[in-house]
Enzyme design. Structure first.
Site, PDB file in Angstrom:
ATOM      1  N   MET A  12       0.847  -1.187   0.000  1.00 47.92           N
ATOM      2  CA  MET A  12       0.000   0.000   0.000  1.00 47.92           C
ATOM      3  C   MET A  12       0.884   1.239   0.000  1.00 47.92           C
ATOM      4  O   MET A  12       1.332   1.679   1.053  1.00 47.92           O
ATOM      5  CB  MET A  12      -0.900   0.015   1.241  1.00 47.92           C
ATOM      6  CG  MET A  12      -1.776  -1.190   1.365  1.00 47.92           C
ATOM      7  SD  MET A  12      -3.146  -1.100   0.233  1.00 47.92           S
ATOM      8  CE  MET A  12      -4.318  -2.157   1.048  1.00 47.92           C
ATOM      9  N   HIS A  13       1.135   1.769  -1.166  1.00 44.83           N
ATOM     10  CA  HIS A  13       2.063   2.884  -1.242  1.00 44.83           C
ATOM     11  C   HIS A  13       1.537   4.127  -0.544  1.00 44.83           C
ATOM     12  O   HIS A  13       2.287   4.945  -0.059  1.00 44.83           O
ATOM     13  CB  HIS A  13       2.378   3.201  -2.697  1.00 44.83           C
ATOM     14  CG  HIS A  13       3.271   2.178  -3.317  1.00 44.83           C
ATOM     15  ND1 HIS A  13       4.571   2.017  -2.901  1.00 44.83           N
ATOM     16  CD2 HIS A  13       3.052   1.266  -4.275  1.00 44.83           C
ATOM     17  CE1 HIS A  13       5.114   1.031  -3.608  1.00 44.83           C
ATOM     18  NE2 HIS A  13       4.213   0.549  -4.433  1.00 44.83           N
ATOM     19  N   THR A  14       0.205   4.243  -0.490  1.00 41.03           N
ATOM     20  CA  THR A  14      -0.348   5.428   0.151  1.00 41.03           C
ATOM     21  C   THR A  14      -0.186   5.385   1.664  1.00 41.03           C
ATOM     22  O   THR A  14      -0.376   6.365   2.334  1.00 41.03           O
ATOM     23  CB  THR A  14      -1.843   5.560  -0.156  1.00 41.03           C
ATOM     24  OG1 THR A  14      -2.485   4.340   0.206  1.00 41.03           O
ATOM     25  CG2 THR A  14      -2.075   5.865  -1.602  1.00 41.03           C
ATOM     26  N   GLN A  15       0.134   4.190   2.172  1.00 39.14           N
ATOM     27  CA  GLN A  15       0.261   4.081   3.625  1.00 39.14           C
ATOM     28  C   GLN A  15       1.693   4.233   4.096  1.00 39.14           C
ATOM     29  O   GLN A  15       1.997   4.043   5.266  1.00 39.14           O
ATOM     30  CB  GLN A  15      -0.316   2.747   4.091  1.00 39.14           C
ATOM     31  CG  GLN A  15      -1.807   2.691   3.851  1.00 39.14           C
ATOM     32  CD  GLN A  15      -2.404   1.385   4.287  1.00 39.14           C
ATOM     33  OE1 GLN A  15      -1.775   0.627   4.998  1.00 39.14           O
ATOM     34  NE2 GLN A  15      -3.623   1.137   3.878  1.00 39.14           N
TER      35      GLN A  15
END
Lengths: 244, 250
Positions: A12-15
Site C-alpha cells: 500500500m504505497h499510500t500508507q
C-alpha cells in the site's frame, strides 16, 4: 492438518510516507503566533531538497506548517484552497474562514482518511489571529485526526527533544525577538540530533496588525568544534564512565 | 407563433427550418429582465434590473449575479432557476478543469463548454432548452479578460458589450453609442445603472432593483458583486438623472 498459507497483501504505497519533512514548531508570543519549520525534505535518509517551503498561508489570518509526507501536505493545501474559494464565491455572508475552522477541517479530514486506512501522513500546526477580535489560535492535528491546542506545540521528533526546552523558556509575554531566539534554539537542537533536519529555517508570523507574513528562509549557525564532537564519542565518555 | 405540431419537442425542425422550442425559449428570455455585460478599459461590468413582484419577499434574496470561480462571474435572466442550473454547471466545469490541469479554466473554454451544455438540451425530444441567457465575465492568464454570452440555442460568442432581455434593443443601442472601451469601470457604473433603469421604462410603476458586479484591475481581476447599499445609491442617482432628462424634454 492443512497448512495455512499467509497471503501477502499488496503493497500500500499510500500508507507509507515517501518525501518527509521533519518537526515543525508553533508558539504564542506577545503579538500573535509564530510558526517555524526547517526547509529540508527527506527521501529516506537522503535529503531530497534543502530548499522547500513547508508552510503556507491559508487566508489573511491563518497559516499552516506541516511535517510528514509533503505530497499529502500539498494535497491538503489544495483541498483547503478549494474549500475557501468555494465559500468565497457563494457570497452568502456565511464564512468558513476563521482560523479555528482551518484547524477543525483538517482534523475531521484526517480522521475520515485514517478510518479509510488511507491517511494523510501529516502532523500539522495551524496558527491564526482573528483580525476582528485579535483572538489568537494555535492547534496541532496529527494523522489520526487528534486535535491538540496549546501555547507551544511541536510535531514529530521535536516533541521529544524540545518539549522541555519550550516548557522552561515559554512565557505568554515573549517578545518577537525572544520567541525567535527560542525557536532558533530548538531548531539548533534538532539540527544536532535529527538527521532529517537542516540548519536552514523558515518562520511565519501571524499578527493582528500585519496578518500572515511568510518570511524568507535563513540559516541558523551551528557549532561543531566542541570537544564532544572532536573526539570519538566513546573516547570522550570513557574516562567519565571509568571514574564513576 | 403557432407550430402546427412542429413545436412539441425540439428534436424536429419545421418545414421552414425552424425549431420552435428554441424560439419559445428565446421568447421567455425576451420578456424577462434586462441583463447587460460591458467590457471597459480596465475591466468588465455585469448588471441586471429586476422587478420586485412580491412585497413580502426578503430583499437581496433574489440574486441574479453569481461568481463561478474567483475570477469569473455571470448574470442570468429568463427562467432564473434554469440560469442558475447552468451557473452550477459552470462552477463544476471550473473546479473539474482546475483539478485536472492545475490551472484555472480559460474563459473561452468555460464559455464554450456552457454553450455545448445548452446546445445539448436542444437535440433531444425528452428535454427542453434552457429558458435563460447567461452573460459571463472571465479573466485568465492566457487571454486576459473576456465577456461571453450563452443563449438558449447554445450559441456562444465573445462580445465587447452585450445585452439580453426585454430592454435588449435599447441597452444595445446605448452601449454602442458610448465607447465603453475608453471608459474605466468606475466611470461606467453609473452609466450602466442608467441604461438598466431606462430599459425597464414600462415597468416603472413597480418597485425596481438593480444588481451590479465588477471585475477590474482594481479588484485584482476578482469577480466582485457590489454591495446593495452602493448599488441602491447608484440606482437612486440614475433615476434622478433620468427624471431630469425627461423634464428637459417636456
Amino acid at each position: 492438518m492443512e497448512k495455512i498459507v499467509s497471503v501477502k497483501e499488496p503493497t500500500m504505497h499510500t500508507q507509507v510516507p515517501v518525501n518527509i519533512g521533519t518537526s515543525v514548531f508553533g508558539l504564542r508570543y506577545k503579538d500573535g503566533i509564530m510558526l517555524a519549520a526547517d526547509t529540508a525534505v527527506s527521501y529516506g535518509s537522503m535529503k531530497k531538497s534543502k530548499k522547500s517551503t513547508r508552510m503556507a498561508s491559508l487566508s489573511d489570518e491563518a497559516a499552516i506548517a506541516c511535517s510528514g509526507e509533503m505530497a499529502d501536505f500539498q494535497e491538503l493545501q489544495k483541498i483547503l484552497k478549494e474549500k475557501r474559494e468555494g465559500d468565497e464565491i457563494e457570497n452568502d455572508g456565511a464564512t468558513f474562514l476563521k482560523p479555528r475552522d482551518y484547524f477543525n477541517y483538517p482534523s475531521r479530514l484526517n480522521y475520515q482518511r485514517r478510518m479509510k486506512m488511507d491517511p494523510l501522513w501529516n502532523g500539522s500546526i495551524v496558527g491564526g489571529v482573528r483580525k476582528d477580535t485579535g483572538e489568537t489560535f494555535l492547534g496541532m492535528v496529527d494523522l489520526y485526526g487528534t486535535k491538540v491546542e496549546g501555547n507551544f506545540l511541536i510535531t514529530g521528533l521535536g516533541a521529544h527533544y524540545c518539549q522541555v526546552l519550550m516548557q522552561n523558556a515559554w512565557r505568554p509575554d515573549l517578545s518577537e525577538e525572544e520567541a525567535r531566539r527560542l525557536i532558533e534554539d530548538c531548531m539548533r537542537v534538532m539540527f544536532y540530533r535529527d538527521k532529517k533536519a537542516t540548519d536552514e529555517i523558515q518562520i511565519t508570523k501571524i499578527t493582528q496588525a500585519g496578518g500572515v507574513e511568510v518570511e524568507k528562509s535563513y540559516r541558523i549557525g551551528s557549532e561543531w568544534k566542541l570537544e564532544f564532537f572532536k573526539n570519538m564519542t566513546n573516547e570522550f565518555w570513557r574516562p567519565i564512565r571509568i571514574y564513576q | 407563433m403557432s407550430g402546427t405540431g412542429f413545436d412539441y419537442e425540439c428534436s424536429s425542425l419545421s418545414p421552414e427550418g425552424r425549431i420552435f422550442q428554441i424560439e419559445y425559449a428565446e421568447k421567455a428570455v425576451e420578456t424577462s429582465s434586462t441583463i447587460v455585460g460591458v467590457r471597459c478599459k480596465d475591466g468588465i461590468v455585469l448588471g441586471t434590473e429586476k422587478i420586485v413582484v412580491n412585497k413580502m419577499m426578503v430583499p437581496g434574496t433574489d440574486k441574479r449575479i453569481y461568481s463561478v470561480h474567483p475570477s469569473a462571474g455571470c448574470v442570468v435572466n429568463g427562467l432564473v432557476p434554469d440560469g442558475k442550473s447552468l451557473m452550477f454547471r459552470a462552477r463544476e466545469e471550473a473546479t473539474q478543469y482546475e483539478k485536472m490541469f492545475g490551472i484555472r479554466i480559460p474563459g473561452n473554454n468555460l464559455a464554450e463548454r456552457l454553450g455545448m451544455r445548452a446546445q445539448l438540451n436542444t437535440v433531444y425530444a425528452s428535454q427542453r432548452p434552457y429558458g435563460s441567457t447567461l452573460i459571463m465575465a472571465t479573466h485568465d492568464h492566457i487571454k486576459g479578460m473576456g465577456l461571453f454570452m450563452v443563449e438558449p440555442s447554445g450559441s456562444c460568442f465573445e462580445y465587447y458589450g452585450c445585452a439580453s432581455g426585454r430592454g435588449k434593443q435599447l441597452a444595445r443601442n446605448e452601449i454602442e453609442k458610448k465607447n465603453f472601451r475608453e471608459v474605466s469601470v468606475n466611470e461606467a457604473l453609473p452609466l450602466i445603472a442608467k441604461i438598466l433603469l431606462k430599459s425597464q421604462e414600462e415597468m416603472k410603476e413597480k418597485k425596481q432593483e438593480i444588481e451590479l458586479s465588477i471585475m477590474s484591475e482594481e479588484t485584482g481581476y476578482k469577480h466582485k458583486i457590489l454591495d446593495r447599499a452602493f448599488v441602491d445609491h447608484l440606482a437612486a442617482k440614475a433615476a434622478e438623472e433620468i427624471e431630469n432628462e425627461q423634464m428637459d424634454m417636456a
